[in-house]
Design an enzyme around this catalytic site. Sequence first.
Site, short mmCIF file in Angstrom:
data_model
loop_
_atom_site.label_atom_id
_atom_site.label_comp_id
_atom_site.label_asym_id
_atom_site.label_seq_id
_atom_site.Cartn_x
_atom_site.Cartn_y
_atom_site.Cartn_z
CG HIS A 1 -8.44 21.86 -8.42
ND1 HIS A 1 -9.52 22.30 -9.55
CD2 HIS A 1 -8.09 22.00 -7.74
CE1 HIS A 1 -10.57 22.67 -8.89
NE2 HIS A 1 -9.54 22.39 -7.23
CD1 TRP B 1 0.90 -0.79 3.15
CD2 TRP B 1 -1.33 0.28 3.84
NE1 TRP B 1 1.28 -0.89 4.42
CE2 TRP B 1 -0.17 0.21 4.50
CE3 TRP B 1 -2.61 1.01 3.42
CZ2 TRP B 1 -0.90 0.94 6.42
CZ3 TRP B 1 -3.08 1.41 4.96
CH2 TRP B 1 -2.23 0.64 6.38
CG ASN B 2 1.79 2.79 -2.50
OD1 ASN B 2 2.59 2.59 -2.50
ND2 ASN B 2 1.49 2.43 -3.74
CG HIS C 1 -11.93 25.81 -7.87
ND1 HIS C 1 -10.35 25.71 -7.51
CD2 HIS C 1 -11.61 26.58 -9.86
CE1 HIS C 1 -9.54 24.92 -8.65
NE2 HIS C 1 -10.46 25.76 -9.76
CG HIS D 1 -9.46 18.28 -11.94
ND1 HIS D 1 -7.96 18.52 -12.61
CD2 HIS D 1 -9.55 19.17 -12.24
CE1 HIS D 1 -7.81 19.45 -12.99
NE2 HIS D 1 -8.96 20.57 -12.56
CG ASP E 1 -13.04 22.76 -11.84
OD1 ASP E 1 -11.47 21.79 -11.55
OD2 ASP E 1 -12.77 23.76 -12.70
#
Length: 259
Positions: free
Chosen positions: A69, A61-62, A79, A73, A75
């Site tokens: 963004h 795992w990490n 934002h 992605h 918005d």
Amino acid sequence: MTVLADLLDAVAGGRVEVLDLTAPLSSQTPILKLPEPFGQTVPFQLHEISRYDDRGPAWYWNNITTGEHTGTHFDAPVHWVTGQDGGDVAQVPLPRLVAPAAVIDVTERAAADPDFLLEIDDVKAWETEHGPLPDGGWLLLRTGWDARSHDQEAFLNANEAGPHTPGVSVECARWLADETPVIGLGVETVGTDAGAAHSFDPAFPCHSFLLGAGKYGLTQLRNLAQLPPTGAVVVAAPLPIVGGSGSPARVLALVERAG
């Protein structure tokens, strides 16, 4: 058969195709670069915690670091300063994450002019051919820019005057925000605004008008070439980050195919 059962049967049988509109997220994913003295987002990075070793013998795992963004992605209104009293990305009503799409193809004009701007008349001409923009749907602008997404320099396409990427004119952005029934704008470029939008009046009109009107943005989309002008359904799934201005998102499209 119920509606959902019929949908699953259509997906399994190929009558409905599921397409991925999302760019893979890695340290090579292009990111927006702002001029000094503005703050910068960070590239996406994996930070290994363990990988079948003494830190964790049976698991890999990490941790991750990324900007809201980065890559494909979503918005949210908050934002932008014009939407600062609007909702964050965790507050987007769930039905708005599943919505119809209108796809306007301007690839030839964007190839001829990287500073191409979509105008109101372009959208009205599309409506004459395909019908009105979908109520509660997305307007997706296909420019062919996703072909550049493997390379940061080509994707941003910047010189001493700034970036040169296609987008939407000031007048069209205002019109989309105020006079059309769409919930947002989706693009293949690094942001919803054109590369030269820093010099527009107002600057960054898609952000200013659309987010100020409580609408949304989707950026760095891929595979819009596989979508029909009308009829596709977009599933946009940002992380519900409390207080977040946006989020990396997995964006899928459902497209009905002739069986």
